[in-house]
Scaffold this active site. Structure first.
Site, PDB file in Angstrom:
ATOM      1  N   ARG A 127      91.314-118.611  98.404  1.00  0.00           N
ATOM      2  CA  ARG A 127      89.848-118.175  98.892  1.00  0.00           C
ATOM      3  C   ARG A 127      90.144-117.526 100.192  1.00  0.00           C
ATOM      4  O   ARG A 127      89.587-118.041 101.444  1.00  0.00           O
ATOM      5  CB  ARG A 127      89.020-119.138  98.707  1.00  0.00           C
ATOM      6  CG  ARG A 127      89.098-119.637  97.236  1.00  0.00           C
ATOM      7  CD  ARG A 127      87.917-120.723  97.324  1.00  0.00           C
ATOM      8  NE  ARG A 127      87.009-120.210  96.227  1.00  0.00           N
ATOM      9  CZ  ARG A 127      85.821-120.689  95.960  1.00  0.00           C
ATOM     10  NH1 ARG A 127      85.299-121.839  96.150  1.00  0.00           N
ATOM     11  NH2 ARG A 127      85.099-120.216  94.925  1.00  0.00           N
ATOM     12  N   GLN A 132      89.940-111.650  98.701  1.00  0.00           N
ATOM     13  CA  GLN A 132      88.507-111.534  98.003  1.00  0.00           C
ATOM     14  C   GLN A 132      88.396-110.461  96.907  1.00  0.00           C
ATOM     15  O   GLN A 132      87.478-110.733  95.901  1.00  0.00           O
ATOM     16  CB  GLN A 132      87.611-111.266  99.134  1.00  0.00           C
ATOM     17  CG  GLN A 132      86.295-112.293  99.256  1.00  0.00           C
ATOM     18  CD  GLN A 132      85.557-112.240 100.548  1.00  0.00           C
ATOM     19  OE1 GLN A 132      86.004-111.540 101.377  1.00  0.00           O
ATOM     20  NE2 GLN A 132      84.629-112.936 100.582  1.00  0.00           N
ATOM     21  N   ASP A 135      89.212-112.090  93.420  1.00  0.00           N
ATOM     22  CA  ASP A 135      88.817-113.225  93.138  1.00  0.00           C
ATOM     23  C   ASP A 135      87.690-113.243  91.682  1.00  0.00           C
ATOM     24  O   ASP A 135      86.570-112.923  92.065  1.00  0.00           O
ATOM     25  CB  ASP A 135      87.871-113.849  94.432  1.00  0.00           C
ATOM     26  CG  ASP A 135      87.204-115.082  94.098  1.00  0.00           C
ATOM     27  OD1 ASP A 135      87.471-115.749  93.034  1.00  0.00           O
ATOM     28  OD2 ASP A 135      86.803-115.976  94.954  1.00  0.00           O
ATOM     29  N   SER A 138      84.878-115.856  91.351  1.00  0.00           N
ATOM     30  CA  SER A 138      83.622-115.469  92.029  1.00  0.00           C
ATOM     31  C   SER A 138      82.746-114.469  91.174  1.00  0.00           C
ATOM     32  O   SER A 138      81.539-114.443  91.096  1.00  0.00           O
ATOM     33  CB  SER A 138      83.959-115.244  93.514  1.00  0.00           C
ATOM     34  OG  SER A 138      84.286-116.127  94.267  1.00  0.00           O
ATOM     35  N   TYR A 234      85.979-125.728  97.931  1.00  0.00           N
ATOM     36  CA  TYR A 234      85.414-126.064  96.774  1.00  0.00           C
ATOM     37  C   TYR A 234      84.667-127.597  97.140  1.00  0.00           C
ATOM     38  O   TYR A 234      85.315-128.343  97.781  1.00  0.00           O
ATOM     39  CB  TYR A 234      86.599-126.432  95.490  1.00  0.00           C
ATOM     40  CG  TYR A 234      86.959-125.107  95.145  1.00  0.00           C
ATOM     41  CD1 TYR A 234      86.215-124.416  94.023  1.00  0.00           C
ATOM     42  CD2 TYR A 234      88.315-124.781  95.241  1.00  0.00           C
ATOM     43  CE1 TYR A 234      86.828-123.371  93.635  1.00  0.00           C
ATOM     44  CE2 TYR A 234      88.696-123.563  94.589  1.00  0.00           C
ATOM     45  CZ  TYR A 234      87.912-122.773  93.785  1.00  0.00           C
ATOM     46  OH  TYR A 234      88.432-121.677  93.314  1.00  0.00           O
TER      47      TYR A 234
END
Ligand code: NAD
Length: 387
Positions: A127, A132, A135, A138, A234
């Site tokens: 992360r 990004q 990901d 997400s 997390y």
């Protein structure tokens, strides 16, 4: 190099791993795409659109035997129904990219490893700002958060917005989100757009500002989680005493809302029960709970995985695989993530794994017949491997 896209086989799965829109950038990097006949059909991408963008349409057998890299959404591991049937097709020298449930069971991962394939798990994407665009967790969480609210709005016997009409005033719907990660935050935004009053709770203190920035009210509870957030951002598992207090303190807030969306999950762990039978019984009849943690055991005691049930007059939605219910955009986002990842992995038309790059190192799950990922080996108590 050939990138193969088999049709997804998980029952009811409508997504596809690559969409026609990403083919040009893959071609520029020397990657040719081969899609299984009808692979994008149920996501809204007919074969002709892939062909238009230069892809070849082929049979499943041809794809597995020809492709250097197989990209899927749900692979064996995350596809616990039909994923195993792909294993005999995988081979050494072939790469596999997809959701592999790396913290599921060690046996399943060993099965993948034994095929000899070099498997990359999108769930293990670091992360970081650089990763990004890759990901996929997400992306899918964004879709799930949106869909959860839409399902709740559709099920609730009330409307969400406040209305002042000649027929009187209608008060706005109240939506509570428990677990303000990516899915929870998208749920807040969606509920607000539909005119509901949204509030949210998360045990990570950092979530407060994010909830408020979306116009949600943050529910403060007078308890503090121990090391609420791990190094990756997390949430962490807490003790049963902490969960007991949470349930007690959340009880009022749950009863005061028309919709509760639960999205409190911990990687690799069964989800904590945060809404009990008694809490459900205190909600007004017709209320709705959407349990986004259903696949991981559920945050509500009365959730039945994969089902929609009515208990004490409250509809509890435990539907699995919500991202698949919005297949066009879920596939578009996933395809973008996978494409960014492939472009990072392929240099000069060849797959070049560079373990000095944390994106490669952290996502690489199996290679040379073994589970090679350090985090996963540690999780399952397997001896650490050398460099
Ligand atoms: N590239 C990046 O930097 C990046 C990418 C994705 C997410 N994030 C951030 O990481 C954070 C976590 O997001 P996520 O979507 O991965 O979360 P997630 O899906 O792992 O978990 C959902 C949420 O549930 C919460 N939760 C777990 N147990 C709980 C409990 N008992 N009580 C209350 N809440 C509980 C967690 O704190 C988390 O916010 C967010 O702040 C998100 O913005 C950063």
């Amino acid at each position: 190099m050939i990138v193969g896209v088999p049709k997804e086989s998980y029952p009811g799965e409508r997504r596809v791993a690559l969409v026609p829109g990403v083919l040009a950038s893959l071609a520029k990097a020397g990657l040719q795409v081969m899609v299984e006949t009808g692979a994008g059909e149920s996501a809204g991408y007919p074969d002709a659109e892939y062909v238009d963008k230069g892809a070849k349409v082929a049979s499943r057998e041809e794809i597995f035997s020809t492709a250097d890299i197989i990209v899927q959404v749900l692979c064996h591991g995350s596809n616990d129904k039909t994923g195993r049937s792909d294993l005999p097709f995988l081979r050494s020298g072939q790469a596999l990219v997809g959701f592999l449930r790396p913290l599921g069971t060690a046996e399943t991962l060993q099965e993948i490893a034994r095929t000899g394939a070099t498997a990359f798990s999108v769930e293990l994407m670091p992360r970081t700002t650089r990763a990004q665009s890759m990901d996929a967790l997400s992306s899918m969480a964004t879709i799930c958060g949106y869909k959860a609210v839409v399902m709740a709005a559709d099920t609730l016997p009330r409307i969400f917005p406040m209305l002042t009409t000649a027929a009187g005033t209608i008060t706005p719907g109240r939506v509570l989100i428990i677990g303000a990660g990516v899915a929870g935050l998208q749920a807040i935004a969606t509920a607000r757009r539909l005119g509901a009053v949204a509030s949210a709770y998360d045990m990570r203190p950092a979530a407060k500002e994010q909830v408020q920035s979306l116009g949600g009210r943050f529910v403060e509870l007078p308890i503090e989680a121990k090391d609420a957030q791990d190094a990756r951002g997390y949430g962490t598992a807490q003790g049963e005493e902490f969960y007991r207090k949470q349930r007690e303190l959340l009880s009022e807030a749950v009863a005061a809302n028309d919709v509760v969306i639960t999205a409190a999950v911990i990687p690799g762990k069964t989800s904590p029960i945060l809404v009990t039978r008694e809490m459900v019984a205190r909600m007004a009849p017709g209320s709705v709970i959407v349990d986004l943690a259903a696949e991981r055991g559920g945050n509500c005691e009365l959730t039945r995985g994969g089902e929609i049930v009515v208990e004490h007059g409250v509809t509890i939605i435990g539907t699995f695989n919500l991202a698949s219910a919005v297949p066009y955009h879920a596939s578009q986002m996933y395809a973008k993530n996978v494409t960014a990842f492939l472009l990072n992995l392929v240099k000069d038309g060849k797959l070049q794994i560079n373990l000095a790059d944390e994106i490669h190192r952290e996502t690489l799950l199996t290679h040379g017949g073994e589970i090679v990922n350090a985090r996963v080996r540690e999780f399952f108590g397997l001896a650490a491997k050398g460099a």
